[in-house]
Design an enzyme around this catalytic site. Structure first.
Site, PDB file in Angstrom:
ATOM      1  CG  ASP A   6      22.910  79.540  47.730  1.00 27.47           C
ATOM      2  OD1 ASP A   6      22.677  80.105  48.814  1.00 27.47           O
ATOM      3  OD2 ASP A   6      22.537  79.989  46.622  1.00 27.47           O
ATOM      4  CB  ILE A  42      13.649  78.819  46.335  1.00 28.96           C
ATOM      5  CG1 ILE A  42      14.284  79.378  47.622  1.00 28.96           C
ATOM      6  CG2 ILE A  42      14.300  77.494  45.940  1.00 28.96           C
ATOM      7  CD1 ILE A  42      15.744  79.669  47.514  1.00 28.96           C
ATOM      8  N   GLY A  76      18.851  95.500  40.072  1.00 27.86           N
ATOM      9  CA  GLY A  76      19.277  94.860  38.827  1.00 27.86           C
ATOM     10  C   GLY A  76      20.630  95.292  38.305  1.00 27.86           C
ATOM     11  CG  HIS A  90      25.545  82.948  47.403  1.00 21.98           C
ATOM     12  ND1 HIS A  90      24.317  83.074  48.022  1.00 21.98           N
ATOM     13  CD2 HIS A  90      26.467  82.843  48.379  1.00 21.98           C
ATOM     14  CE1 HIS A  90      24.509  83.027  49.336  1.00 21.98           C
ATOM     15  NE2 HIS A  90      25.793  82.890  49.586  1.00 21.98           N
TER      16      HIS A  90
HETATM   17  C1  GRF Z   1      23.735  90.965  44.659  1.00 20.11           C
HETATM   18  O1  GRF Z   1      24.514  91.329  45.749  1.00 20.11           O
HETATM   19  C2  GRF Z   1      23.753  89.475  44.489  1.00 20.11           C
HETATM   20  O2  GRF Z   1      24.926  88.858  44.925  1.00 20.11           O
HETATM   21  C3  GRF Z   1      22.623  89.035  45.350  1.00 20.11           C
HETATM   22  O3  GRF Z   1      21.636  90.040  45.280  1.00 20.11           O
HETATM   23  C4  GRF Z   1      22.265  91.249  44.895  1.00 20.11           C
HETATM   24  C5  GRF Z   1      21.599  91.704  43.643  1.00 20.11           C
HETATM   25  O4  GRF Z   1      22.006  92.988  43.353  1.00 20.11           O
HETATM   26  N1  GRF Z   1      22.086  87.776  44.854  1.00 20.11           N
HETATM   27  P1  GRF Z   1      21.499  93.623  41.966  1.00 20.11           P
HETATM   28  O5  GRF Z   1      19.961  93.611  41.999  1.00 20.11           O
HETATM   29  O6  GRF Z   1      22.040  92.761  40.846  1.00 20.11           O
HETATM   30  O7  GRF Z   1      22.082  95.011  41.967  1.00 20.11           O
END
Ligand code: GRF
Length: 204
Positions: A150, A92, A11, A109
């Protein structure tokens, strides 16, 4: 604006969003709820320590995705959420979920969409694809969520160079720094009314 943030792991993007709202980088906005779809999501403990309403709705605790989403939507609506941020949420969401928030669902993403997006292109697989393709730059994208994975309208993109000798890990670290800039930037645009969500596909 009252945000609901959905996570599946550490997170760090959720934390960046919380801090950006607290600092006024995203005007008149607060994170009203943090939701995880697995008990192991360490970001939930951080959110709870911040005093934020949290909820854990494990995939395996529900007969199907629809039942899980019904529980999540009910919790978010109880907290008065009017926009949802998917932040490393590893499931999803359905068209019905998107419609429940009138299309106000955003996602992050870790590539410059439309390159290296679509089903299965998550996490380290994305950075591996960038290296295999020999791209000289990559980055991250914040976009509106639509029923096609996406493919929703792009709100913000931040780019970084790919260096010779980069690995999946060095690339992921460089992109993550930009992610923590991109999501607050996109949310500030939404809060100011600079961008609006796409029309919602009518759901049965
Ligand atoms: C991030 O790299 C984001 O791009 C991808 O999942 C990861 C989440 O990281 N969707 P975090 O849980 O926000 O640290």
């Amino acid at each position: 604006m009252r945000l609901g943030v959905l996570i599946s792991g550490r997170g760090s993007n959720m934390q960046a969003i919380v801090q950006a709202c607290q600092q006024g980088v995203v005007p008149n906005t607060t994170v009203a709820a943090v939701v995880a779809n697995q008990q192991a999501a360490t970001g939930v403990a951080w959110a709870a320590e911040q005093g934020l309403p949290t909820g854990v709705y494990p995939n395996k605790a529900y007969a199907n995705r629809a039942a899980q989403e019904a529980a999540i939507i009910a919790f978010l609506q109880q907290q008065g959420v009017d926009a949802v941020c998917l932040a490393g949420y590893m499931r999803i969401v359905s068209p019905q979920f998107i419609a429940a928030f009138a299309g106000r669902v955003l996602n992050i993403h870790p590539s410059l969409l439309p390159r290296h997006g679509g089903p299965g292109m998550v996490g380290q697989a994305v950075h591996a694809a960038v290296l295999v393709a020999g791209d000289v730059e990559t980055g991250c994208t914040i976009h509106w969520v639509t029923p096609t994975v996406d493919a929703g309208p792009i709100i913000v993109q931040q780019s970084v160079p790919v260096h010779p000798g980069d690995t999946v890990d060095t690339l992921a670290q460089r992109v993550l720094v930009e992610e923590h800039i991109a999501y607050p930037k996109a949310l500030a645009m939404v809060a100011k009314g600079v961008v609006a969500p796409p029309a919602v596909v009518a759901t049965l």
